[in-house]
Design an enzyme around this catalytic site. Structure first.
Site, PDB file in Angstrom:
ATOM      1  N   GLY A  46       0.817  -1.209   0.000  1.00  0.00           N
ATOM      2  CA  GLY A  46       0.000   0.000   0.000  1.00  0.00           C
ATOM      3  C   GLY A  46       0.845   1.251   0.000  1.00  0.00           C
ATOM      4  N   GLN A  51       2.791  10.139   1.511  1.00  0.00           N
ATOM      5  CA  GLN A  51       4.108   9.544   1.223  1.00  0.00           C
ATOM      6  C   GLN A  51       4.688  10.031  -0.098  1.00  0.00           C
ATOM      7  OE1 GLN A  51       2.596   5.343   2.107  1.00  0.00           O
ATOM      8  NE2 GLN A  51       4.706   5.213   2.791  1.00  0.00           N
ATOM      9  N   CYS A  88       7.055  -0.290   6.187  1.00  0.00           N
ATOM     10  CA  CYS A  88       6.506   0.891   5.516  1.00  0.00           C
ATOM     11  C   CYS A  88       7.531   1.394   4.510  1.00  0.00           C
ATOM     12  CB  CYS A  88       6.217   1.978   6.550  1.00  0.00           C
ATOM     13  SG  CYS A  88       5.551   3.499   5.846  1.00  0.00           S
ATOM     14  N   LEU A  89       7.055   1.791   3.349  1.00  0.00           N
ATOM     15  CA  LEU A  89       7.967   2.297   2.318  1.00  0.00           C
ATOM     16  C   LEU A  89       8.659   3.590   2.757  1.00  0.00           C
ATOM     17  CD1 LEU A  89       5.757   1.588  -0.816  1.00  0.00           C
ATOM     18  CD2 LEU A  89       7.793   0.329  -0.082  1.00  0.00           C
ATOM     19  N   HIS A 130      -3.045   0.601   8.336  1.00  0.00           N
ATOM     20  CA  HIS A 130      -1.715   1.212   8.220  1.00  0.00           C
ATOM     21  C   HIS A 130      -1.766   2.405   7.262  1.00  0.00           C
ATOM     22  CE1 HIS A 130       2.827   0.967   7.716  1.00  0.00           C
ATOM     23  NE2 HIS A 130       2.462   1.709   6.680  1.00  0.00           N
ATOM     24  N   GLU A 131      -2.390   2.195   6.097  1.00  0.00           N
ATOM     25  CA  GLU A 131      -2.456   3.283   5.106  1.00  0.00           C
ATOM     26  C   GLU A 131      -3.320   4.434   5.614  1.00  0.00           C
ATOM     27  OE1 GLU A 131      -0.268   3.218   2.942  1.00  0.00           O
ATOM     28  OE2 GLU A 131       0.179   1.095   3.163  1.00  0.00           O
ATOM     29  N   HIS A 134      -1.581   6.873   7.891  1.00  0.00           N
ATOM     30  CA  HIS A 134      -0.743   7.885   7.217  1.00  0.00           C
ATOM     31  C   HIS A 134      -1.514   9.193   7.007  1.00  0.00           C
ATOM     32  CE1 HIS A 134       3.066   5.994   6.146  1.00  0.00           C
ATOM     33  NE2 HIS A 134       2.442   4.907   5.725  1.00  0.00           N
TER      34      HIS A 134
HETATM   35 CO    CO Z   1       3.377   3.103   5.433  1.00  0.00          CO
END
Ligand code: CO
Length: 152
Positions: A46, A51, A88-89, A130-131, A134
């Site tokens: 995701g 981000q 997480c990216l 999680h997304e 953000h």
């Molecule tokens: Co993340």
């Protein structure tokens, strides 16, 4: 379409609260297309708009080969608890164990402004949550109960 740069933890943008989308227009579609391209280029489950530097309540989830584009998502119910590992990216070098609800229902709008609901359980629910975190400036290390090295 264009791949966008992924912002890393430490950048204050990731800590801001994103604003609801009001116009389901070409600009939104471009953002979503770019986010999908970006996610595919790096791999992952995701990606949220902050981000890539856009403080909009937009995120994407790709799970079991199905893509979900969430605009203005809201958690409407949750049940249970489970602990599992997350990465997480935007967080480089470690993962962590995080407690999340086991079962959720989310309401959101698709890219055309059509209201949808999604039921999710287990790790699928975890990716949604999680997304969505953000969009409120929350990163998984804020919630983790144990830090895991990449090779743990
Ligand atoms: Co993340």
């Amino acid at each position: 379409m264009a791949k966008r740069n992924i912002i890393k933890m430490g950048d204050p943008i990731l800590r801001k609260t994103s604003k609801p989308v009001e116009n389901f227009d070409a600009k939104l579609h471009q953002l979503l297309d770019d986010m999908v391209e970006t996610l595919h280029s790096v791999g992952g489950l995701g990606l949220a708009a902050p981000q890539v530097g856009m403080l909009k309540r937009v995120c994407i989830v790709e799970y079991d080969d199905k893509l979900y584009e969430l605009v203005n998502p809201v958690l409407v119910s949750s049940y249970g608890k489970c602990v599992d590992n997350e990465g997480c990216l935007s967080v480089v070098g470690f993962r962590g164990l995080v407690e999340r609800p086991q079962v959720i229902d989310v309401e959101y709008f698709d890219r055309n402004g059509v209201k949808r609901t999604q039921h999710a359980e287990g790790y699928f629910a975890r990716v949604f949550l999680h997304e969505m975190d953000h969009l409120d400036g929350i990163l998984f290390p804020d919630k983790m109960i144990k830090k895991l090295k990449d090779d743990d």
